[in-house]
Design a protein around this motif. Sequence first.
Motif, PDB file in Angstrom:
ATOM      1  N   GLY A   1      -4.623  12.825  -3.208  1.00 55.98           N
ATOM      2  CA  GLY A   1      -5.867  12.260  -4.039  1.00 55.98           C
ATOM      3  C   GLY A   1      -5.641  11.182  -4.419  1.00 55.98           C
ATOM      4  N   PHE A   2      -6.925  11.138  -5.540  1.00 57.46           N
ATOM      5  CA  PHE A   2      -6.935   9.146  -6.155  1.00 57.46           C
ATOM      6  C   PHE A   2      -5.886   9.343  -6.781  1.00 57.46           C
ATOM      7  CE2 PHE A   2     -11.561  11.427  -6.358  1.00 57.46           C
ATOM      8  CZ  PHE A   2     -12.190   9.520  -5.288  1.00 57.46           C
ATOM      9  N   VAL A   3      -4.824   7.037  -6.661  1.00 58.80           N
ATOM     10  CA  VAL A   3      -3.858   7.274  -6.498  1.00 58.80           C
ATOM     11  C   VAL A   3      -4.420   5.750  -7.591  1.00 58.80           C
ATOM     12  CG1 VAL A   3      -2.085   6.016  -6.469  1.00 58.80           C
ATOM     13  CG2 VAL A   3      -3.280   8.702  -4.996  1.00 58.80           C
ATOM     14  N   GLU A   4      -4.249   5.264  -8.833  1.00 56.37           N
ATOM     15  CA  GLU A   4      -4.476   3.362  -8.886  1.00 56.37           C
ATOM     16  C   GLU A   4      -2.941   2.890  -8.767  1.00 56.37           C
ATOM     17  OE1 GLU A   4      -5.471   2.920 -12.727  1.00 56.37           O
ATOM     18  OE2 GLU A   4      -5.843   0.358 -12.531  1.00 56.37           O
ATOM     19  N   TRP A   5      -2.489   1.993  -7.896  1.00 62.47           N
ATOM     20  CA  TRP A   5      -1.960   0.952  -8.326  1.00 62.47           C
ATOM     21  C   TRP A   5      -1.534  -0.029  -9.151  1.00 62.47           C
ATOM     22  CZ3 TRP A   5      -0.390  -3.415  -3.662  1.00 62.47           C
ATOM     23  CH2 TRP A   5       0.317  -4.044  -3.786  1.00 62.47           C
ATOM     24  N   CYS A   6      -1.044  -0.050 -10.185  1.00 57.46           N
ATOM     25  CA  CYS A   6      -1.328  -1.089 -11.400  1.00 57.46           C
ATOM     26  C   CYS A   6      -0.286  -1.847 -10.592  1.00 57.46           C
ATOM     27  CB  CYS A   6      -0.835   0.336 -12.473  1.00 57.46           C
ATOM     28  SG  CYS A   6      -1.517   1.568 -12.630  1.00 57.46           S
TER      29      CYS A   6
ATOM     30  N   ASP B   1       8.835  -6.327 -11.098  1.00 62.02           N
ATOM     31  CA  ASP B   1       9.172  -5.567 -10.835  1.00 62.02           C
ATOM     32  C   ASP B   1       9.230  -3.883 -11.231  1.00 62.02           C
ATOM     33  OD1 ASP B   1      10.769  -3.335  -8.025  1.00 62.02           O
ATOM     34  OD2 ASP B   1      12.123  -3.921  -9.467  1.00 62.02           O
ATOM     35  N   GLN B   2       9.926  -3.936 -12.692  1.00 64.75           N
ATOM     36  CA  GLN B   2       9.549  -2.579 -13.504  1.00 64.75           C
ATOM     37  C   GLN B   2       8.238  -2.059 -13.731  1.00 64.75           C
ATOM     38  OE1 GLN B   2      12.488  -1.132 -14.643  1.00 64.75           O
ATOM     39  NE2 GLN B   2      13.516  -2.975 -13.285  1.00 64.75           N
ATOM     40  N   THR B   3       6.910  -3.216 -13.773  1.00 65.95           N
ATOM     41  CA  THR B   3       6.148  -2.674 -13.808  1.00 65.95           C
ATOM     42  C   THR B   3       5.145  -2.199 -13.242  1.00 65.95           C
ATOM     43  OG1 THR B   3       5.894  -4.978 -14.470  1.00 65.95           O
ATOM     44  CG2 THR B   3       6.671  -4.104 -16.169  1.00 65.95           C
ATOM     45  N   SER B   4       5.296  -2.817 -11.766  1.00 64.24           N
ATOM     46  CA  SER B   4       4.326  -3.224 -10.944  1.00 64.24           C
ATOM     47  C   SER B   4       4.343  -1.520  -9.658  1.00 64.24           C
ATOM     48  CB  SER B   4       4.370  -4.129  -9.947  1.00 64.24           C
ATOM     49  OG  SER B   4       3.661  -4.271  -8.797  1.00 64.24           O
ATOM     50  N   TYR B   5       3.397  -0.533  -9.734  1.00 65.01           N
ATOM     51  CA  TYR B   5       3.608   1.106  -9.621  1.00 65.01           C
ATOM     52  C   TYR B   5       2.192   1.724  -9.767  1.00 65.01           C
ATOM     53  CZ  TYR B   5       4.801   2.212 -14.246  1.00 65.01           C
ATOM     54  OH  TYR B   5       4.510   2.394 -15.752  1.00 65.01           O
ATOM     55  N   ALA B   6       2.420   2.642  -8.445  1.00 63.84           N
ATOM     56  CA  ALA B   6       1.499   3.447  -8.898  1.00 63.84           C
ATOM     57  C   ALA B   6       1.787   5.154 -10.011  1.00 63.84           C
ATOM     58  CB  ALA B   6       1.340   3.862  -7.039  1.00 63.84           C
ATOM     59  N   VAL B   7      -0.051   5.494 -10.238  1.00 62.15           N
ATOM     60  CA  VAL B   7       0.448   6.596 -10.430  1.00 62.15           C
ATOM     61  C   VAL B   7      -1.035   7.163 -10.621  1.00 62.15           C
ATOM     62  CG1 VAL B   7       0.833   4.847 -13.244  1.00 62.15           C
ATOM     63  CG2 VAL B   7      -2.085   4.924 -12.463  1.00 62.15           C
ATOM     64  N   PRO B   8      -1.247   8.799 -10.158  1.00 66.18           N
ATOM     65  CA  PRO B   8      -2.233   9.629  -9.906  1.00 66.18           C
ATOM     66  C   PRO B   8      -3.275   9.441 -10.868  1.00 66.18           C
ATOM     67  CG  PRO B   8       0.101  10.542 -11.236  1.00 66.18           C
ATOM     68  CD  PRO B   8       0.667   9.037 -10.967  1.00 66.18           C
ATOM     69  N   VAL B   9      -4.548   8.739  -9.930  1.00 71.02           N
ATOM     70  CA  VAL B   9      -5.832   9.806 -10.810  1.00 71.02           C
ATOM     71  C   VAL B   9      -5.992  10.794 -11.004  1.00 71.02           C
ATOM     72  CG1 VAL B   9      -8.461   8.467 -11.030  1.00 71.02           C
ATOM     73  CG2 VAL B   9      -6.480   6.714 -10.233  1.00 71.02           C
ATOM     74  N   GLU B  10      -5.993  11.195  -9.885  1.00 74.61           N
ATOM     75  CA  GLU B  10      -6.755  12.733  -9.750  1.00 74.61           C
ATOM     76  C   GLU B  10      -5.153  13.034  -8.354  1.00 74.61           C
ATOM     77  OE1 GLU B  10     -10.697  13.474 -11.095  1.00 74.61           O
ATOM     78  OE2 GLU B  10      -9.787  14.547  -9.921  1.00 74.61           O
ATOM     79  N   GLU B  11      -4.452  14.136  -8.124  1.00 76.62           N
ATOM     80  CA  GLU B  11      -3.651  14.243  -7.865  1.00 76.62           C
ATOM     81  C   GLU B  11      -4.716  15.636  -7.510  1.00 76.62           C
ATOM     82  OE1 GLU B  11       0.105  14.318  -8.205  1.00 76.62           O
ATOM     83  OE2 GLU B  11       0.065  14.148  -5.921  1.00 76.62           O
TER      84      GLU B  11
ATOM     85  N   SER C   1       1.284  -1.279  -0.243  1.00 75.75           N
ATOM     86  CA  SER C   1      -0.542  -0.294   0.252  1.00 75.75           C
ATOM     87  C   SER C   1       1.002   1.087   0.430  1.00 75.75           C
ATOM     88  CB  SER C   1      -0.984   0.244   1.121  1.00 75.75           C
ATOM     89  OG  SER C   1      -0.383  -0.269   2.643  1.00 75.75           O
ATOM     90  N   ALA C   2       2.437   1.130   0.682  1.00 77.21           N
ATOM     91  CA  ALA C   2       3.444   2.357   0.393  1.00 77.21           C
ATOM     92  C   ALA C   2       3.566   2.585  -0.646  1.00 77.21           C
ATOM     93  CB  ALA C   2       4.284   1.759   0.778  1.00 77.21           C
ATOM     94  N   SER C   3       3.147   2.164  -2.064  1.00 86.58           N
ATOM     95  CA  SER C   3       3.736   2.392  -3.586  1.00 86.58           C
ATOM     96  C   SER C   3       2.236   3.799  -3.794  1.00 86.58           C
ATOM     97  CB  SER C   3       2.756   1.606  -4.520  1.00 86.58           C
ATOM     98  OG  SER C   3       2.101   0.894  -4.362  1.00 86.58           O
ATOM     99  N   ARG C   4       0.903   3.466  -2.964  1.00 90.96           N
ATOM    100  CA  ARG C   4       0.233   4.219  -3.725  1.00 90.96           C
ATOM    101  C   ARG C   4      -0.032   5.991  -2.903  1.00 90.96           C
ATOM    102  NH1 ARG C   4      -3.741  -0.128  -2.329  1.00 90.96           N
ATOM    103  NH2 ARG C   4      -3.516   1.001  -0.566  1.00 90.96           N
ATOM    104  N   SER C   5       0.979   5.719  -1.466  1.00 91.92           N
ATOM    105  CA  SER C   5       1.631   7.233  -0.643  1.00 91.92           C
ATOM    106  C   SER C   5       2.545   7.671  -1.455  1.00 91.92           C
ATOM    107  CB  SER C   5       1.752   6.781   0.789  1.00 91.92           C
ATOM    108  OG  SER C   5       0.534   6.480   1.586  1.00 91.92           O
TER     109      SER C   5
END
Length: 325
Positions: free
Chosen positions: A147-152, A157-167, A139-143
């Motif tokens: 705002g709203f955040v998606e952890w894809c 390891d390269q492709t698992s990370y969070a992106v902002p949905v609406e910061e 869950s730390a990947s999202r912090s």
Amino acid sequence: MNSSPITARAHTNIALIKYWGKKDMDLIIPQNSSLSLTLDHFYTDTTVKFDKTLPRDVFTLNGHLVENPKVNHFMDLVRKLAGIQIFAKIDSINHVPSAAGLASSASAFAALAAAASKAAGLDLSRKDLSRLARRGSGSASRSIYGGFVEWCQGTDDQTSYAVPVEEKLDWPIGMLVGIVNSGQKKISSRVGMQTVVETSPYYQGWIQSTTADLKSIKKAIQERDFQKVGEITESNALKMHALNLSAQPHFNYFEPMSLAIMQEVERIREEEHIPCYYTLDAGPNVKILCLQADASAIQQILASKFGQITFEFAKPGEGVRFIEA
Ligand code: 2P0
């Protein structure tokens, strides 16, 4: 090298679409993507200083010396990434209500990822900070973001990370966080979710339905459809808790007071016509998603029924940042 002390602040986040299960336990690759709201109220400040005179990492939490294998493991990852072999002094302050029992690993590892990587001489992008924070706690990947955040979920390891949905949210929403104190020793998220992955007969159903929930909630956020966002949030949380009830051995995080608050939220919605929706994580505390304009009315109703419990209102918060110590 003796680094200058670096301090980072990260806020906690509450998942509206829950992460509940890993594909890879070492890399912390989740079974499903998740979506959260970062909150302004609860945060961790962490200062890291590498010091070549230290024989091992020294970690203090709220001023007390603590032995924490997850922190040591995480610092080993940072050292490997930076190509250094020096230990560090790590001082964390958790700004959460005392004895809250709120999960703080999200804000803790997001703040540690930022402070430790910078103190080690790395200059990571937010994407790479999210990947690093994920190794401490999913869950730390999202912090890393506000705002709203998606952890894809990704696949490695390269492709698992969070992106902002609406910061930067121009939407006056927030969460009332009720602290239901528990004397009971709960099952950790890590053990709980793994038991569910291995034994729940409903797990495939969870993956399918959560994938659909994620798509629907992103559309509802875009359309500013608060009712839809709330309905999906509440339903997704209940599905996660249903997995726990269906595991072998079964377990749950509810306390009688959690259930009483959940029922009251449903009553407030139906009888008082105030839109509000609950969600619960790996503990008995109930978080209530609501509009800022309704927060004090809901607080008053809850205070009249559950006087012993304080409900604190938290607005959407910012992503991780460096601050002066
Ligand atoms: C979440 N939770 O999405 C879910 C919902 C609790 C319930 O992420 O094993 O501390 O360190 O990756 O992130 C809490 O679990 O677990 C959590 P690890 P984490 O917020």
